[in-house]
Structures are given as C-alpha cells and as structure tokens.
Motif scaffolding. Structure first.
Motif, mmCIF file in Angstrom:
data_model
loop_
_atom_site.group_PDB
_atom_site.id
_atom_site.type_symbol
_atom_site.label_atom_id
_atom_site.label_comp_id
_atom_site.label_asym_id
_atom_site.label_seq_id
_atom_site.Cartn_x
_atom_site.Cartn_y
_atom_site.Cartn_z
ATOM 1 N N ALA C 132 15.912 -32.377 -14.253
ATOM 2 C CA ALA C 132 17.625 -32.630 -15.343
ATOM 3 C C ALA C 132 18.824 -31.923 -14.250
ATOM 4 O O ALA C 132 19.655 -32.986 -13.439
ATOM 5 N N ARG C 133 18.472 -30.650 -14.377
ATOM 6 C CA ARG C 133 19.786 -30.566 -13.116
ATOM 7 C C ARG C 133 19.315 -30.799 -11.533
ATOM 8 O O ARG C 133 20.327 -31.348 -11.045
ATOM 9 N N ASP C 134 18.159 -31.198 -11.347
ATOM 10 C CA ASP C 134 18.099 -31.952 -9.923
ATOM 11 C C ASP C 134 18.925 -33.474 -9.262
ATOM 12 O O ASP C 134 19.630 -33.590 -9.046
ATOM 13 N N MET C 135 18.058 -34.415 -10.971
ATOM 14 C CA MET C 135 19.657 -34.585 -11.004
ATOM 15 C C MET C 135 20.758 -35.385 -11.397
ATOM 16 O O MET C 135 21.240 -35.880 -10.174
ATOM 17 N N VAL C 136 21.721 -33.885 -12.066
ATOM 18 C CA VAL C 136 22.345 -33.919 -11.862
ATOM 19 C C VAL C 136 22.753 -34.030 -10.425
ATOM 20 O O VAL C 136 23.581 -34.629 -10.064
ATOM 21 N N ALA C 137 22.123 -32.634 -9.550
ATOM 22 C CA ALA C 137 22.623 -32.902 -8.508
ATOM 23 C C ALA C 137 23.075 -34.166 -7.912
ATOM 24 O O ALA C 137 23.990 -33.844 -6.387
ATOM 25 N N GLU C 138 21.781 -34.679 -7.617
ATOM 26 C CA GLU C 138 21.452 -36.140 -6.719
ATOM 27 C C GLU C 138 22.982 -36.623 -7.226
ATOM 28 O O GLU C 138 23.662 -37.011 -6.598
ATOM 29 N N VAL C 139 22.879 -36.899 -8.255
ATOM 30 C CA VAL C 139 24.248 -37.476 -8.924
ATOM 31 C C VAL C 139 25.281 -37.648 -8.674
ATOM 32 O O VAL C 139 26.478 -38.031 -7.539
ATOM 33 N N ALA C 140 25.464 -35.612 -8.408
ATOM 34 C CA ALA C 140 26.643 -35.531 -8.318
ATOM 35 C C ALA C 140 27.352 -35.695 -6.428
ATOM 36 O O ALA C 140 28.351 -36.500 -6.591
ATOM 37 N N ARG C 141 25.556 -35.079 -6.046
ATOM 38 C CA ARG C 141 26.109 -35.583 -4.523
ATOM 39 C C ARG C 141 26.669 -37.550 -3.673
ATOM 40 O O ARG C 141 27.694 -37.103 -3.091
ATOM 41 N N ASP C 142 26.258 -38.522 -4.221
ATOM 42 C CA ASP C 142 25.805 -39.751 -4.508
ATOM 43 C C ASP C 142 27.562 -40.613 -4.611
ATOM 44 O O ASP C 142 27.835 -40.321 -3.989
ATOM 45 N N THR C 143 27.802 -39.472 -5.993
ATOM 46 C CA THR C 143 29.228 -39.781 -6.125
ATOM 47 C C THR C 143 30.282 -39.050 -5.367
ATOM 48 O O THR C 143 31.069 -39.966 -4.970
ATOM 49 N N THR C 144 29.764 -38.095 -5.206
ATOM 50 C CA THR C 144 31.104 -37.440 -4.104
ATOM 51 C C THR C 144 31.334 -38.101 -3.009
ATOM 52 O O THR C 144 32.545 -38.470 -2.681
ATOM 53 N N ARG C 145 30.201 -38.609 -2.580
ATOM 54 C CA ARG C 145 29.651 -39.720 -1.413
ATOM 55 C C ARG C 145 30.578 -40.961 -1.142
ATOM 56 O O ARG C 145 31.407 -40.609 -0.385
#
Lengths: 78, 246, 175
Positions: C132-145
């Motif tokens: 879940a944390r990895d997914m959150v990090a990925e989502v955060a990175r994509d969203t930020t980008r």
C-alpha cells in the motif's frame, strides 16, 4: 439438830463444788466453738481433726466430772 | 420435809447385790455385776459373731454394723497409734466393745451400769497403763525415758518439764478411769434425781419427765462418746509406748 | 437427814468390800470377750472385708479391661476411617493431576496454533501495508508529475521522487 452441823457443811460444800461444772461447760464450749470456727475457715481440714475435738471435749469435761464427783463424795461419803 | 417428803436415793442403783439372796459379797459370788457383764459380753458377741455370720459380700444390716465398728476401730488404731500397733487391735477392739455395750446396756431402766464403778474402769485403765509402760520398756529399754526428757526445751527447763511430764504420765490412769466412771455415774444419778422429782410433783409430773427424756438423749450420746474417748486415749498411750520420741 | 446411813456406807463405788467381786468378774468377761473376738469374730470380719475388697478390685479390673477393649475397637475404627479418607484423597489427587496434565498439553497446543496464525496474519498485514505504501508513493509521484506537467513546470524526476519520499517518510514517522 446441833449434830447436823457437819451435814450442813457437807451439803453447802457439795453445792459449791457444783460451780466447777460451769467451768467445764465453758471449757467444752470453748473447744467446740474454736473447732467450728476453724472448720468454717478451712472445711477441707475439718474431718481429720474430729478425733482431737472429742479428745479436747473429753479432757475439758473430765474436770467438770471431778467437780461433780467431789459433790457426790461430800453428799454420800463424808 | 423429813417424813413423807422427797425421798430420792440416786446412788442406790449402783449398789452391788448378790443375785441369789444373801448379803455377803465374796469375790466369787454371782452378783448383778456378773449378770450385766455377761449381758455385755453377750451383746458384743451377738453383734460381732451372730450379726456377721452371713459373711455376705453385700452385707445385711447387722453385718454392716459389725463391719462398720470393726473398720472404725481399725482405722483409729492405724491413724492414732501407727501401723505397727495393728497387732494390739484385738485388745483395743475388746475394750471398745466392752465399754460401749456396758454403757448402752446401763441406759436400760433398772439396769446396773458396770462401767459406772471406779473399780471396773480403774482395772481397765490400769491394764492399759501397765501394759503400755511395760511395752515401752521392752521395746525401747531405757530410751523409753526420753518420753519425759523434752529435747526441744531449753536445758534449764528440762528437769522441771521432766517432773511435770512424769506426774502427768502417772495421772493418766486416774483421769482415764475417773472420766468414764464419773460421766456415767453423773448421768445416771441426775436421771434418778429428775425421775424422783416426777414422783414427788404429782400433777406437774410431765416437766421432769420431759427433762429426763432430754437427759436420756444426752446420756446416749455420752455413752458412745465416752467409749470412743476411752478407746482413743488407749490408742494415744499406745502410740507413746511405740514411738516415745514425740 | 440420815439417808446416807440407811443404805450401806455412802457411795457404793467406794465400798471396797465389793471390789474383789467386780474385778474378778470384769477380768473373766474381758478375757471371754477377748477370746471370742480374737479367735472368731475379728478374723471372720477381716476375711469378709478382704473378700469384698477382692471382689471390688476384680470387678474394677474387669470393667477396666472392657473399657480398654472398647477403646481399642474405637481406635481400630478410627484407623480404618482415616485410611479410607487417605485413599480417597490419593485417588482424587491422581485424577486431578491427570486432568491437569491433559489440560496443560491441550492449552500448549492451542497456544502454539494461535501464535502461528497470529504470526501469519501479521506477516500478511505487513505485506499489505508495504505494498500500500509503495502504491501511495507511486500515485503521489505520478500525480505530482502530472500536476507539474499541467503547470508546465519542468522538474526532473529525481527531485520529485526525493520530495515525495521525504514527505512520505515524515508521514510515516508521524504515524
């Protein structure tokens, strides 16, 4: 009558001798009273001393009997 | 008062009379003394032999009376004179029964009281006195005299005490015998005097009769107590002979 | 008043002429009584008294005996009772221990199973949380980008990743 003077003396003497019996009465009462006083104070020791009670009474009474005897002697033997 | 008045002879009951008439009283004459002494012996025998004839474990009335008097005197001898006095028990028992029954039989009206005679009691007392003294000297020799030498007293007093002790020792048979004879004689004489009053008083006769009745109860007591006292004094004298060192 | 002279000489007790007679008969009767008593009466009564004492002693001894026997019987009874009680206690104790042992074994087994399942569950939870944390990090990175792209801001991928990671770490530390 004048010859009866000795008899009169003897009878008076006999009566006087009977006073001694009263002394024996005092003595016997003393013995029995003291026995009773002692027996009430220490009832457990009383039964063992009845022999001495009777001996004491006998000694006291004997002297009264001697007095009585003197009276009898004056009455009948003098 | 001299003629037809009170004519009481209180001592006539003590006169020794021959049984079968005559006036002479020789030493062998059967007298009223003989009769009443024989009755005394008979009564004592009746109690001790006839009364105890059942030998039952559960005693009859007479047997228990015999046993009671036996153990009473036995215990008295044992307590007063000590265990080694038991061998004199039959003699003490004889004295007791003789005096007791003589006293009691003497209370029967018109009876003759053998123990009211000084001759009789003096012989009884002297027998005890002489045999006890002889026994003391036989058992202890000269040491028996220590009875009169009070060791616990201070030395200057001892000779005086010895004289007193010696005197009282020799007075023993006198008081021993006169006490018994005197007590019985006195009681019987007084009873006779009161009975004489009853005859002289006429209508008021019941007063002396009541007095005599009371006196009679007292005399019953005196008869038993004097027998007891005579016996226990014999035991005390016996103790002195067996154990003279106080 | 001549009474004293009418009847013999005064007191009969002092009439010495009768003394030998009295003394003679007294001695006779005393001797007779003494012989009767010492030969017959006293030994007989003594025998009766001794007999009675013997009987009483025997009876008392018999009673004492019976009493002792009764006490003995009571003692035996008590002993039996105590034995029975001890036996009962022993049996109860043994049964109790057996049950206890069985219970202990089952408890241990159950506990072991529970521990195993708990460990398994924990591991799965941790795995889920990590993913879940990895997914959150990925989502955060994509969203930020995507957001940066929309604003036409040029940002290199590295600094975005670092910022997101730092932020995630702070969140995780705060948790």
């Amino acid at each position: 009558m004048e010859g009866d003077l000795a008899a009169m003396g003897a009878y008076i003497g006999a009566g006087l001798a009977c006073i001694g019996i009263g002394g024996a009465g005092i003595g016997v009462g003393n013995v029995a009273g003291n026995y009773l006083a002692g027996a009430l104070r220490n009832p457990s020791a009383a039964p063992g001393q009845t022999a001495f009670l009777f001996i004491g009474i006998a000694f006291a009474e004997a002297l009264g009997i001697f007095a009585f005897l003197v009276a009898l002697l004056l009455m009948f033997a003098v | 008062m001299a003629e037809g008045g009170i004519d009481i002879r209180p001592v006539d009951q003590f006169i020794v009379k021959p049984l079968f008439g005559g006036d002479v009283v020789n030493w062998y004459t059967p007298t009223n003394v003989t009769l009443w002494m024989a009755l005394t012996v008979l009564a004592a025998t009746a109690l001790m032999v006839y009364g105890a004839r059942g030998r039952a474990v559960i005693p009859s009335r007479a047997q228990s009376m015999a046993e009671l008097s036996y153990s009473f005197i036995y215990k008295m001898v044992e307590d007063v004179a000590g265990r080694d006095a038991i061998r004199f028990f039959p003699y003490i028992m004889t004295i007791f029964l003789f005096v007791l029954f003589a006293n009691l039989l003497g209370l029967i009206p018109f009876a003759f009281t053998t123990t009211s005679h000084i001759a009789v009691t003096a012989v009884l007392a002297l027998t005890v006195f002489i045999s006890v003294t002889a026994l003391g000297f036989v058992l202890h020799g000269a040491k028996f005299l220590k009875l009169f030498w009070v060791d616990s007293a201070p030395l200057p007093l001892r000779p005086i005490l010895a004289v007193i002790e010696l005197l009282s020792y020799f007075v023993r048979p006198v008081s021993h015998s006169i006490r018994l004879a005197g007590a019985l004689m006195a009681g019987h004489a007084v009873a006779k005097v009161f009975a004489g009053f009853a005859a002289a008083l006429g209508a008021a006769f019941f007063i002396p009769v009541l007095a005599v009745t009371a006196l009679y109860a007292l005399e019953l007591l005196v008869a038993v107590i004097q027998a007891y006292v005579f016996t226990i004094l014999s035991c005390i004298y016996l103790k002195d002979a067996l154990h003279p060192a106080h | 008043m001549e009474e004293p002279d009418v009847t013999a000489p005064g007191m009969p007790q002092l009439d010495f002429s009768t003394y030998p007679n009295q003394i003679f008969w007294l001695v006779v009767s005393i001797v007779v009584l003494y012989l009767i008593l010492s030969r017959t009466a006293l030994p007989r009564i003594a025998a009766v008294l001794a007999d009675r004492r013997g009987t009483i002693t025997n009876d008392i001894a018999a009673a004492e005996d019976a009493k002792a026997k009764a006490a003995e019987a009571e003692e035996a009874h008590k002993q039996a009772l105590a034995d029975a009680r001890a036996e009962t206690n022993r049996i109860i104790e043994a049964a109790r221990q057996e049950i206890q042992a069985e219970l202990d074994a089952q408890m241990a087994e159950a506990e072991a199973e529970i521990a195993a399942r708990a460990a398994e569950s924990e591991a799965r939870i941790r795995a889920i949380r990590d993913s879940a944390r990895d997914m959150v990090a990925e989502v955060a990175r994509d969203t930020t980008r995507e957001v940066l792209h929309l604003f036409d801001v040029k940002a290199d991928a590295r600094s975005v990743t670092a910022a997101v990671n730092a932020r995630l770490k702070a969140e995780g530390g705060a948790q």
